[in-house]
Design a protein around this motif. Structure first.
Motif, mmCIF file in Angstrom:
data_model
loop_
_atom_site.group_PDB
_atom_site.id
_atom_site.type_symbol
_atom_site.label_atom_id
_atom_site.label_comp_id
_atom_site.label_asym_id
_atom_site.label_seq_id
_atom_site.Cartn_x
_atom_site.Cartn_y
_atom_site.Cartn_z
ATOM 1 N N ILE A 52 -1.054 -7.688 -9.604
ATOM 2 C CA ILE A 52 -1.839 -7.803 -9.021
ATOM 3 C C ILE A 52 -1.861 -6.055 -8.185
ATOM 4 O O ILE A 52 -2.531 -5.008 -8.153
ATOM 5 C CB ILE A 52 -2.078 -8.619 -7.528
ATOM 6 N N TYR A 53 -0.875 -5.401 -7.919
ATOM 7 C CA TYR A 53 -0.481 -4.233 -7.394
ATOM 8 C C TYR A 53 -0.948 -3.221 -8.480
ATOM 9 O O TYR A 53 -1.845 -2.626 -7.749
ATOM 10 C CB TYR A 53 0.533 -4.144 -6.814
ATOM 11 N N ALA A 54 -0.964 -3.141 -9.724
ATOM 12 C CA ALA A 54 -1.507 -2.908 -10.396
ATOM 13 C C ALA A 54 -2.984 -2.131 -10.527
ATOM 14 O O ALA A 54 -3.207 -1.216 -10.857
ATOM 15 C CB ALA A 54 -1.363 -2.664 -12.233
ATOM 16 N N LEU A 55 -3.442 -3.380 -10.652
ATOM 17 C CA LEU A 55 -5.252 -3.148 -10.586
ATOM 18 C C LEU A 55 -5.550 -2.570 -9.150
ATOM 19 O O LEU A 55 -6.313 -2.309 -9.134
ATOM 20 C CB LEU A 55 -5.695 -4.821 -10.606
ATOM 21 N N ARG A 56 -4.680 -2.911 -8.038
ATOM 22 C CA ARG A 56 -4.922 -2.675 -6.816
ATOM 23 C C ARG A 56 -4.892 -1.077 -6.926
ATOM 24 O O ARG A 56 -5.702 -0.486 -6.237
ATOM 25 C CB ARG A 56 -4.388 -2.979 -5.594
ATOM 26 N N ASP A 57 -4.363 -0.308 -7.112
ATOM 27 C CA ASP A 57 -3.857 0.609 -7.262
ATOM 28 C C ASP A 57 -5.066 1.297 -8.252
ATOM 29 O O ASP A 57 -4.849 2.745 -8.205
ATOM 30 C CB ASP A 57 -2.518 0.846 -8.471
ATOM 31 N N LEU A 98 -3.285 -7.603 2.158
ATOM 32 C CA LEU A 98 -3.019 -7.527 0.609
ATOM 33 C C LEU A 98 -2.154 -7.513 0.559
ATOM 34 O O LEU A 98 -0.885 -7.130 -0.314
ATOM 35 C CB LEU A 98 -3.359 -7.057 -0.521
ATOM 36 N N ILE A 99 -1.965 -5.965 1.774
ATOM 37 C CA ILE A 99 -0.070 -5.705 1.803
ATOM 38 C C ILE A 99 1.109 -5.818 1.423
ATOM 39 O O ILE A 99 2.301 -6.283 1.582
ATOM 40 C CB ILE A 99 -0.043 -3.846 2.649
ATOM 41 N N CYS A 100 0.624 -6.538 2.649
ATOM 42 C CA CYS A 100 1.227 -8.116 3.288
ATOM 43 C C CYS A 100 1.917 -8.501 2.762
ATOM 44 O O CYS A 100 2.982 -9.417 2.598
ATOM 45 C CB CYS A 100 0.864 -8.266 5.002
ATOM 46 N N SER A 101 0.476 -9.727 1.845
ATOM 47 C CA SER A 101 1.252 -10.274 0.557
ATOM 48 C C SER A 101 2.065 -9.770 -0.239
ATOM 49 O O SER A 101 2.854 -11.136 -0.843
ATOM 50 C CB SER A 101 0.182 -11.746 0.185
ATOM 51 N N SER A 102 1.931 -8.897 -1.008
ATOM 52 C CA SER A 102 2.271 -7.874 -1.652
ATOM 53 C C SER A 102 4.420 -7.550 -0.703
ATOM 54 O O SER A 102 5.708 -8.266 -1.664
ATOM 55 C CB SER A 102 1.791 -6.527 -2.231
ATOM 56 N N VAL A 103 4.376 -6.964 0.036
ATOM 57 C CA VAL A 103 5.802 -6.988 0.979
ATOM 58 C C VAL A 103 6.327 -8.274 0.518
ATOM 59 O O VAL A 103 7.208 -8.736 0.278
ATOM 60 C CB VAL A 103 5.832 -6.565 1.928
ATOM 61 N N MET A 104 5.647 -9.891 1.461
ATOM 62 C CA MET A 104 6.434 -10.316 1.762
ATOM 63 C C MET A 104 7.103 -11.193 0.611
ATOM 64 O O MET A 104 7.873 -11.768 0.630
ATOM 65 C CB MET A 104 5.462 -11.224 2.657
ATOM 66 N N SER A 105 6.355 -11.201 -0.495
ATOM 67 C CA SER A 105 6.436 -12.254 -1.047
ATOM 68 C C SER A 105 7.693 -11.738 -2.072
ATOM 69 O O SER A 105 8.262 -12.441 -2.430
ATOM 70 C CB SER A 105 4.821 -12.105 -2.726
ATOM 71 N N LYS A 106 7.323 -9.904 -1.762
ATOM 72 C CA LYS A 106 8.862 -9.700 -2.798
ATOM 73 C C LYS A 106 10.274 -9.977 -1.560
ATOM 74 O O LYS A 106 10.907 -9.934 -2.323
ATOM 75 C CB LYS A 106 8.342 -8.413 -3.027
ATOM 76 N N LYS A 107 9.893 -9.977 -1.223
ATOM 77 C CA LYS A 107 10.963 -9.731 0.410
ATOM 78 C C LYS A 107 11.577 -11.196 0.628
ATOM 79 O O LYS A 107 12.889 -12.031 0.265
ATOM 80 C CB LYS A 107 10.458 -9.347 2.074
ATOM 81 N N ALA A 137 2.896 7.982 4.697
ATOM 82 C CA ALA A 137 3.015 6.519 5.456
ATOM 83 C C ALA A 137 1.868 5.885 4.259
ATOM 84 O O ALA A 137 0.965 6.551 4.275
ATOM 85 C CB ALA A 137 3.686 6.181 6.033
ATOM 86 N N PHE A 138 1.766 4.744 4.284
ATOM 87 C CA PHE A 138 0.550 4.282 3.388
ATOM 88 C C PHE A 138 -0.442 4.046 4.971
ATOM 89 O O PHE A 138 -1.523 4.146 4.272
ATOM 90 C CB PHE A 138 1.571 2.189 3.136
ATOM 91 N N MET A 139 0.188 3.859 6.066
ATOM 92 C CA MET A 139 -0.416 3.386 7.585
ATOM 93 C C MET A 139 -0.866 4.828 8.496
ATOM 94 O O MET A 139 0.127 5.137 7.790
ATOM 95 C CB MET A 139 0.250 2.813 8.115
HETATM 96 N N1 URA Z 1 4.464 -1.839 -0.810
HETATM 97 C C1 URA Z 1 4.283 -2.661 -1.746
HETATM 98 O O1 URA Z 1 5.324 -3.451 -2.286
HETATM 99 N N2 URA Z 1 2.865 -3.525 -1.396
HETATM 100 C C2 URA Z 1 1.652 -2.386 -0.695
HETATM 101 O O2 URA Z 1 0.840 -3.314 -1.351
HETATM 102 C C3 URA Z 1 1.882 -1.587 -0.238
HETATM 103 C C4 URA Z 1 3.067 -1.448 -0.572
#
Ligand code: URA
Length: 437
Positions: free
Chosen positions: A164-169, A179-188, A206-208
């Motif tokens: 999903i991240y590759a497609l968002r990029d 989308l950032i929240c679910s991306s970071v939190m799924s890995k954490k 930074a992103f934000m």
């Molecule tokens: N870092 C991530 O792992 N995912 C994002 O979507 C943004 C920053």
């Protein structure tokens, strides 16, 4: 159920059910939902948002798309810290030994750098023979014996996020809070720690872009982590200038050694704040006793020795930690102020880009890194400079030097008026609410 109905539903701002979210995450990961339909859905999510329940379900679906690390091999409290990324952000390298000295365990899986941000794993690999690819058993053995270990991400953690991240990029859908929240939190959540401190950055590196947007993201991530049963907090911190004065791989290890020896700089202040918040989150300390434990770990020299112990346990040459002059560093060029005034701002990302141009980072995943190049900042936002003063030292081996120097010159703004004081942290969030600094 079908993907078209789900896209239509999000297009008109309706809430998606748990089953619908599981359906599209699973379908896209396995390839039954094509990129063009997933792109449309991601854009609808970016424009119309998600409730906390939807974000939690999306995190959960991505978390369960792959392996979850089993930390039960570690006999104690396992803590983790995650930074949303930045320039000169080497906090993990000092935090791991400091926290281990305070009696909690750090079993950290980190990433490599790509583009203008550095990666913890690349920095560690600048120490000769350091092994960032320990087997799972060896990793847990080092953590149990030393108290901390840092390796590259192993296994198949949250593969849905990778796709999903590759497609968002490439579809303009990165900067969506759910989308950032679910991306970071799924890995954490997949990396298995009991207690998590998120370091959410704002600013030019930074992103934000603003503290307010970083706070909104942090609040969402804390909500999702709390719903998942974790002890979790988030600091919102400044990334308008490089966090460490040292930017580059070997140079950042040298910067960390200075902090572990007691240098009181911006990096030290941030590491201290993160460590105290994380130790207090475990319940083993309160804020006051955490500060005492932090100070003792540094002033006794135990944290520096612990770092050397971790390096040795991961097959690295620990003599470099005890004698950092052994690191090979490139040739020095100085960048000087072309006028007098105050440093009013920095484009931190351009300082990161300068290091990448000289070979200290990757444009492509396959690029080989030159560990010896980088930048040592001699000024920070608020510094008063005279024409001709040194703004920073650039260490290079010839490659990309002119571009790097131009980027750095453009990145450091000098103006007539002294800017307002730059605090390291803007706010702290946990399940009890938000504290502004
Ligand atoms: N870092 C991530 O792992 N995912 C994002 O979507 C943004 C920053």
């Amino acid at each position: 159920m079908n993907i078209l109905d789900i896209i239509e539903k999000k297009k008109v701002k309706s809430e998606l059910s748990t089953d619908e979210i599981n359906y599209f995450v699973d379908g896209f990961t396995k390839g039954s939902i094509p990129d063009y339909q997933m792109s449309a859905l991601l854009m609808a999510i970016l424009l119309n948002g998600m409730t906390d329940r939807e974000t939690f379900d999306m995190t959960n679906a991505m978390l369960h798309s792959g392996d979850i690390v089993n930390m039960s091999h570690i006999q104690g409290i396992v803590v983790d810290k995650h930074s949303t990324g930045g320039i000169g952000d080497s906090t993990t390298l000092a935090l791991a030994p400091i926290l281990a000295c305070c009696g909690v365990y750090v079993a950290k899986m980190s990433g490599r750098g790509l583009g203008f941000t550095g990666g913890t794993i690349d920095k560690l690999e600048s120490i000769p023979n350091f092994d960032t690819a320990l087997s799972e058993n060896e990793f847990f053995d080092v953590v149990n014996k030393v108290g901390c270990a840092v390796i590259g991400q192993t296994g198949n953690l949250a593969p849905a996020d990778k796709k999903i991240y590759a497609l968002r990029d490439v579809t303009g859908t990165v900067n969506s809070i759910p989308l950032i929240c679910s991306s970071v939190m799924s890995k954490k959540l997949a990396s298995g720690a009991d207690t998590i401190l998120l370091d959410v950055k704002y600013g030019s590196g930074a992103f934000m872009p603003t503290p307010q947007s970083a706070l909104e993201l942090a609040q969402k991530m804390v909500t999702i982590g709390t719903l998942a049963g974790k002890r979790i907090g988030a600091l919102i911190t400044d990334m308008q200038q490089p966090l460490s004065d040292h930017v580059g791989n070997s140079l950042e290890i040298i910067g960390i050694i200075e902090v572990l020896k007691g240098a009181k700089n911006r990096l030290y202040n941030e590491i201290k704040e993160v460590a105290i918040r994380l130790l207090a989150l475990t319940g083993k300390y309160d804020v006051k006793t955490a500060e005492v434990a932090f100070d003792e770990a540094i002033s006794s020299g135990k944290a520096l020795n612990k770092f050397a112990e971790m390096v040795q346990a991961q097959h690295g040459d620990a003599s470099y930690i005890l004698d950092p002059s052994k690191f090979e560093i490139g040739k020095k060029v100085e960048v000087k102020a072309d006028k007098s005034g105050y440093v009013t701002g920095m484009t931190a990302a351009d300082i990161g880009r300068a290091v990448t141009h000289m070979g200290g980072g990757r444009m492509q995943k396959t690029d080989v890194i030159d560990f010896s190049v980088g930048v040592v900042m001699k000024v920070a936002i608020g510094s008063c400079v005279k024409k001709g003063d040194v703004l920073c030292q650039v260490y290079h081996n010839g490659k990309g030097l002119d571009e790097a120097v131009n980027l750095i010159k453009g990145a450091i703004e000098i103006g007539a008026d002294k800017p307002a004081e730059h605090k390291i942290a803007y706010a702290y969030v946990d399940k009890n609410g938000t504290t502004l600094y």
